[in-house]
Design an enzyme around this catalytic site. Sequence first.
Site, PDB file in Angstrom:
ATOM      1  N   HIS A 156       0.819  -1.220   0.000  1.00  0.00           N
ATOM      2  CA  HIS A 156       0.000   0.000   0.000  1.00  0.00           C
ATOM      3  C   HIS A 156       0.849   1.264   0.000  1.00  0.00           C
ATOM      4  O   HIS A 156       0.357   2.356  -0.291  1.00  0.00           O
ATOM      5  CB  HIS A 156      -0.931   0.007   1.223  1.00  0.00           C
ATOM      6  CG  HIS A 156      -2.038  -0.990   1.111  1.00  0.00           C
ATOM      7  ND1 HIS A 156      -3.321  -0.650   0.748  1.00  0.00           N
ATOM      8  CD2 HIS A 156      -2.060  -2.337   1.270  1.00  0.00           C
ATOM      9  CE1 HIS A 156      -4.080  -1.731   0.710  1.00  0.00           C
ATOM     10  NE2 HIS A 156      -3.338  -2.766   1.026  1.00  0.00           N
ATOM     11  N   ASP A 364       3.569   9.482  -0.754  1.00  0.00           N
ATOM     12  CA  ASP A 364       2.398   8.704  -0.356  1.00  0.00           C
ATOM     13  C   ASP A 364       2.141   7.620  -1.398  1.00  0.00           C
ATOM     14  O   ASP A 364       2.268   7.887  -2.596  1.00  0.00           O
ATOM     15  CB  ASP A 364       1.168   9.632  -0.285  1.00  0.00           C
ATOM     16  CG  ASP A 364       0.234   9.276   0.868  1.00  0.00           C
ATOM     17  OD1 ASP A 364       0.096   8.079   1.156  1.00  0.00           O
ATOM     18  OD2 ASP A 364      -0.346  10.204   1.467  1.00  0.00           O
TER      19      ASP A 364
HETATM   20  P1  ADQ Z   1      -2.998   5.905   4.923  1.00  0.00           P
HETATM   21  O1  ADQ Z   1      -1.604   6.384   5.114  1.00  0.00           O
HETATM   22  O2  ADQ Z   1      -3.768   5.633   6.151  1.00  0.00           O
HETATM   23  O3  ADQ Z   1      -3.043   4.578   4.014  1.00  0.00           O
HETATM   24  P2  ADQ Z   1      -4.940   7.486   3.167  1.00  0.00           P
HETATM   25  O4  ADQ Z   1      -5.000   6.677   1.934  1.00  0.00           O
HETATM   26  O5  ADQ Z   1      -4.795   8.934   2.862  1.00  0.00           O
HETATM   27  O6  ADQ Z   1      -3.704   7.123   4.078  1.00  0.00           O
HETATM   28  O7  ADQ Z   1      -6.229   7.368   4.115  1.00  0.00           O
HETATM   29  C1  ADQ Z   1      -6.920   6.206   4.400  1.00  0.00           C
HETATM   30  C2  ADQ Z   1      -8.325   6.497   4.964  1.00  0.00           C
HETATM   31  O8  ADQ Z   1      -8.276   7.114   6.253  1.00  0.00           O
HETATM   32  C3  ADQ Z   1      -9.180   7.382   4.077  1.00  0.00           C
HETATM   33  O9  ADQ Z   1     -10.364   6.708   3.796  1.00  0.00           O
HETATM   34  C4  ADQ Z   1      -9.431   8.643   4.903  1.00  0.00           C
HETATM   35  O10 ADQ Z   1     -10.742   9.184   4.769  1.00  0.00           O
HETATM   36  C5  ADQ Z   1      -9.203   8.205   6.322  1.00  0.00           C
HETATM   37  N1  ADQ Z   1      -8.614   9.348   7.045  1.00  0.00           N
HETATM   38  C6  ADQ Z   1      -7.405   9.899   6.840  1.00  0.00           C
HETATM   39  N2  ADQ Z   1      -7.233  10.967   7.660  1.00  0.00           N
HETATM   40  C7  ADQ Z   1      -8.366  11.084   8.395  1.00  0.00           C
HETATM   41  C8  ADQ Z   1      -8.820  11.995   9.402  1.00  0.00           C
HETATM   42  N3  ADQ Z   1      -8.071  13.020   9.779  1.00  0.00           N
HETATM   43  N4  ADQ Z   1     -10.052  11.809   9.936  1.00  0.00           N
HETATM   44  C9  ADQ Z   1     -10.824  10.795   9.541  1.00  0.00           C
HETATM   45  N5  ADQ Z   1     -10.465   9.925   8.576  1.00  0.00           N
HETATM   46  C10 ADQ Z   1      -9.250  10.046   7.999  1.00  0.00           C
HETATM   47  C11 ADQ Z   1      -2.144   3.701   3.273  1.00  0.00           C
HETATM   48  C12 ADQ Z   1      -1.146   4.409   2.349  1.00  0.00           C
HETATM   49  C13 ADQ Z   1      -1.890   5.284   1.335  1.00  0.00           C
HETATM   50  C14 ADQ Z   1      -2.909   4.435   0.562  1.00  0.00           C
HETATM   51  C15 ADQ Z   1      -3.781   3.626   1.500  1.00  0.00           C
HETATM   52  C16 ADQ Z   1      -4.666   2.644   0.745  1.00  0.00           C
HETATM   53  O11 ADQ Z   1      -0.233   5.178   3.118  1.00  0.00           O
HETATM   54  O12 ADQ Z   1      -0.973   5.893   0.437  1.00  0.00           O
HETATM   55  O13 ADQ Z   1      -3.727   5.298  -0.214  1.00  0.00           O
HETATM   56  O14 ADQ Z   1      -2.983   2.880   2.426  1.00  0.00           O
HETATM   57  O15 ADQ Z   1      -3.906   1.823  -0.100  1.00  0.00           O
END
Ligand code: ADQ
Length: 464
Positions: A156, A364
């Site tokens: 991921h 990211d």
């Molecule tokens: P993450 O680093 O967790 O995931 P991201 O893909 O931006 O990052 O977010 C995942 C989920 O968390 C989203 O559905 C988002 O809405 C929720 N989220 C993030 N910040 C939030 C907040 N402040 N409040 C509430 N909800 C929040 C990892 C990788 C990413 C990749 C994903 C999926 O780091 O690059 O996109 O996995 O593969």
Amino acid sequence: MSRLVVVSNRVSVPDRKDRGAQGGLAVAMHAALKRNSGVWFGWSGEVSEHPGAAAFRDVEGFTIATIDLTPDDYDEYYNGYANRSLWPLFHNRMGHTAYDRLYDRGYFRVNARFAHAMAPHIRRDDLIWVHDYHLIACAEELRRMGSSHRIGFFLHIPFPPADLLLTLSSHETLVRGLFAYDLLGFQTEADLRSFRDYVVNEAGGVLHEDGRLEAFGRTIRAGAFPIGLDLDEFRALASSREAGRQESRMRRSLAGRKMAIGVDRLDYTKGLENRFLAFEQLLAHYPEHHGNLLLLQIAPPSRGEVPEYETMRADIEHVCGRINGRFADVDWVPIRYVNRGYPRRSLGGLFRAAHVGLVTPLKDGMNLVAKEFAAAQTEEDPGVLVLSRFAGAARELDGAVVVNPYDPAVLMDAMQRALNMSLEERRERFASMDAALRRNTVADWRDRFVAALRDTPRTRLSEG
Ligand code: ADQ
């Protein structure tokens, strides 16, 4: 049809009462597990001195199996190697990377424990899909135990350039571990290229014409499988009554001012400090924004036991406090900095109330917030997405204003441009992002990966 066994560090339990609380990824995996009467295997989230065997429980149409970690496992595997070595290094943050043999040993020990705990419960025809950087070494252990299953792995997060990976003493062990899979999935072509580069130039491997890679005595497939969004689900959330309430509440509080929004886990990869510094420059250069624009930054803390996160949190609070002190007036504060998470329904409403979405990570894998911001917009009056070129999402969302997040002046110009963009241009950009989101949903991503895994030939044990 063969069962699907999903393995990841944490499992996600379906929540019948509140589907909106689950991320799109969890919902997509639940649907696939249900269809295949599958098993989702992972850490329970519990730490205990004497963890027993895996605990099983049946949820709607599939099974969840979990194991506990010991305190040493938790320190060395989870907080240590996964979150203090692999996470920073794979995001190009060498300065934050811990190099510690204890962590290495803990990681491979826990990966082996996962494999041993699940092995007795795997059936001959199961397809196994392992997720993310926590469990890279899982398949190798399964092969040692004689598994000839089709096993796939999806990363991921980004895959780092060879020069960075080489700084880890365990680099070869890790990549050899990846060669125990039959199919590897990366978020972008760039990640795939970095992996191929390491294999060919550092591991003496071969890239075949059909894209298969040969090294460590095995030939495997590897491809880019960018993760998508559950578009219908997120649109429904953003149009829900709760989202509407949150949007009205926000608009009332804006009282005619414009708003830029950032929503990120509090993590040093997300570029919050640079974002704030760029916002400061914007206020310094364009006094017309004083009293008329605010930045809402939602940033729930994560990984609080990792020291680098504490330091970063203090740094960000300092910068935010300084900027607010410098520009705030009795009836206006430029940055609203909120350290708590909101349900995804509410986020949809907040995204709709915003004029600009700021998604500016330094690196990211994909960044689903970028896709969620784009999905929440409406055709009548869409907001503008300012997106880092170093997020995987930038390769698909060509309607965003794509920026270099390291340079505050570039970021400032992009914000100014977004704030003054004509409705016509905003609509064009929205249409192009909407098309990109439709082309690749989370269900498409999942189905493409599973189909490709099903297509790989079964491993011959002599290879393993
Ligand atoms: P993450 O680093 O967790 O995931 P991201 O893909 O931006 O990052 O977010 C995942 C989920 O968390 C989203 O559905 C988002 O809405 C929720 N989220 C993030 N910040 C939030 C907040 N402040 N409040 C509430 N909800 C929040 C990892 C990788 C990413 C990749 C994903 C999926 O780091 O690059 O996109 O996995 O593969």
